[in-house]
Design a protein around this motif. Structure first.
Motif, PDB file in Angstrom:
ATOM      1  N   PHE A   1       1.135  -1.445  -0.024  1.00  0.00           N
ATOM      2  CA  PHE A   1      -0.109  -0.362   0.003  1.00  0.00           C
ATOM      3  C   PHE A   1       0.494   0.896   0.428  1.00  0.00           C
ATOM      4  O   PHE A   1       0.993   2.304  -0.721  1.00  0.00           O
ATOM      5  N   VAL A   2       1.628   0.883   0.566  1.00  0.00           N
ATOM      6  CA  VAL A   2       3.051   2.395   0.870  1.00  0.00           C
ATOM      7  C   VAL A   2       3.585   2.814   0.148  1.00  0.00           C
ATOM      8  O   VAL A   2       3.197   3.590  -1.906  1.00  0.00           O
ATOM      9  N   GLN A   3       3.521   1.665  -1.289  1.00  0.00           N
ATOM     10  CA  GLN A   3       4.529   1.550  -3.013  1.00  0.00           C
ATOM     11  C   GLN A   3       3.710   1.767  -3.977  1.00  0.00           C
ATOM     12  O   GLN A   3       3.511   2.882  -4.848  1.00  0.00           O
ATOM     13  N   ALA A   4       1.917   1.513  -3.623  1.00  0.00           N
ATOM     14  CA  ALA A   4       1.035   2.122  -4.260  1.00  0.00           C
ATOM     15  C   ALA A   4       0.758   3.288  -4.121  1.00  0.00           C
ATOM     16  O   ALA A   4       0.551   4.477  -5.420  1.00  0.00           O
ATOM     17  N   LEU A   5       0.870   4.062  -2.827  1.00  0.00           N
ATOM     18  CA  LEU A   5       0.997   5.921  -2.721  1.00  0.00           C
ATOM     19  C   LEU A   5       1.989   6.544  -3.321  1.00  0.00           C
ATOM     20  O   LEU A   5       1.188   7.632  -3.553  1.00  0.00           O
ATOM     21  N   THR A   6       3.250   5.817  -3.360  1.00  0.00           N
ATOM     22  CA  THR A   6       3.842   6.405  -4.226  1.00  0.00           C
ATOM     23  C   THR A   6       3.927   6.814  -5.590  1.00  0.00           C
ATOM     24  O   THR A   6       4.006   7.780  -6.355  1.00  0.00           O
TER      25      THR A   6
END
Length: 481
Positions: A74-79
């Motif tokens: 989810f963090v990766q997707a936010l970036t």
């Protein structure tokens, strides 16, 4: 491989994953003004171990531990998204995604869940808003720490000055030292230097002017380049509109009091009635630490069960208003030694409930005992409810409120069987429900509510200031109403 080796290998793998999160979380915060949360707890500027501990803490409130392997995608997707200023809770994203049966990828689900903060929907980054602290005691210094911490993105609130009475030789050095080291809250997270020639404290690159004055009328803030500022009065010397209006000097637009306001001064508990603040209101109060502790759970109980009447007994840590040793005091009992005695005293928190919850017609009474601990208090809230219920139902309700409701930043929840007051030093919530101590018998409920009466309250003050200045950014996924 032994179980011990498996556990250690798993720990090292999770450390590596958490370490990979840190630069992504940092860039989102600095470059886009996005704060990544995990069940309302910020992950910005956190260490590897702190990130892992926060994931494990989810076990207490959500029933099972979150793994960084679950939240990293989810963090990766936010970036990858065109995000605007916002707060995004990856704990909630992971939880909702697990229950979603549409077969979406993490990237697709995340883009949909935070769509309100992307592309044409995103809000503009705010210009920095000047803040002045009038007084620099316990609450003032903790609010300063929070403002400096939140200045990392370069937007939002900017602490420009503190106003204090002159204290003699090396006054500014001593005040900087008190900001740098705190016996309860530990070391300041960053660097602090002093520029005596300019009468300034430089904290994490933020230049904070130290202005010496004995009275509000002595200060022209525009002379220091301060304009349209929010002044936070931490002294409690003036509590009505007439007295606080003295702060409305050149450069000051609004005044926020960190004590219960008197007369027609609005008493605001963030999360409960902050949306009632009128845009043109220039003077308001953040009520007391105890009011902030009891009003959110009281609202949560009233909304679900109805409340016919209640009583709050606060067991409160001692404060600077009391004497270290027996000595004269204008109040009868507060003159007796604070670290040596339990001291019965009054509390205005119960009467303040009416200001924060005007629709609650139930009579609420209250009293207080000061005890020999330096920080963290507990409010025992005894309620007669509008209907019968069970302990399990009440705990499920309050756990859900702490996770998904608009009060999730105010109400925390612990199931730790051995919890004691010092465990809650540094809590950013205004109230922590102790599940193990909760008692329910038919239409009677007794809640035990811990609160860091210094830091948790300071967080509430900053939230109010963020709201009135327009830098309180939306949270995604949106809390359940």
């Amino acid at each position: 491989m032994t179980v011990k080796d498996d556990s250690f290998t798993d720990w090292k793998n999770r450390e590596e994953i958490a370490e990979s999160m840190i630069p992504m979380i940092g860039r989102l915060h600095r470059e886009r003004d996005v704060t990544v949360l995990l069940h309302s707890r910020s992950l910005v500027n956190k260490s590897v171990v702190s990130i892992l501990k926060t994931h494990r803490f989810a076990r207490q409130i959500a029933g099972e531990e979150l793994s960084v392997t679950d939240t990293l995608p989810f963090v990766q997707a936010l970036t990858t998204l065109d995000l605007g200023p916002s707060q995004i809770d990856i704990g909630r994203l992971a939880e909702i995604y697990q229950a979603d049966d549409r077969g979406l990828s993490v990237a697709e689900f995340t883009a949909e869940a935070v769509a309100g903060a992307t592309g044409g929907n995103k809000i503009d980054r705010r210009e920095p808003r000047d803040v002045v602290l009038y007084g620099f005691g316990r609450i003032g210094r903790l609010v300063a720490r929070l403002l400096i911490e939140k200045a990392g993105s370069g937007n939002g609130l900017r602490l420009r000055a503190i106003v204090v009475r002159g204290g003699g030789d090396q006054d500014i050095i001593k005040r900087a030292s008190l900001l740098r080291r705190d016996s309860i809250h530990g070391q300041f997270q960053g660097t602090i230097t002093v520029d005596e020639a300019e009468s300034a404290i430089i904290a994490n690159g933020n230049t904070i002017k130290v202005i010496y004055a004995n009275d509000p009328s002595e200060v022209n803030y525009t002379a220091y380049g301060i304009n349209n500022a929010i002044l936070i009065d931490n002294t409690g010397k003036w509590r009505d509109r007439e007295g606080l209006s003295q702060h409305l000097r050149p450069g000051i637009d609004k005044v926020v009091l960190t004590a219960p306001g008197k007369g027609d001064v609005p008493n605001i508990v963030h999360g409960v009635n902050h949306d009632t603040i009128k845009p043109d209101e220039q003077i308001l109060s953040c009520a007391s630490c105890t009011t902030n502790a009891i009003v959110p759970p009281l609202k949560a109980m009233a909304d679900e069960y109805g409340v016919l009447r209640g009583h709050v007994e606060t067991v409160h840590s001692f404060t600077n208003d009391q004497n270290l040793l027996d000595n004269y005091h204008k109040a009868d009992r507060r003159g007796r030694s604070a670290p040596l005695n339990m001291v019965i005293t009054e509390t205005g928190a119960a009467s303040a409930v009416a200001k924060a919850l005007p629709d609650l017609k139930a009579p609420i009474t209250g009293s207080s005992i000061r005890v020999p601990v330096p920080d963290v208090s507990i409010a025992i809230l005894s309620l007669r409810l509008g209907r019968e219920t069970t302990r399990e139902e009440v705990l499920d309700h309050l756990r859900d409120v702490s996770l998904t409701s608009p009060l999730k930043r105010q109400i925390d929840f612990t199931t730790a069987p051995d919890a004691v007051s010092s465990d809650f030093i540094g809590s950013r919530h205004s109230s922590i429900v102790d599940a193990g101590a909760t008692k329910v018998d038919g239409d009677n409920a007794i809640l035990y509510l811990w609160y860091d009466n210094e830091f948790g309250y300071s967080c509430q003050v900053v939230r109010v200031v963020q709201h009135v200045t327009g830098v309180e950014y939306p949270t995604y996924p949106a809390p359940a109403v």
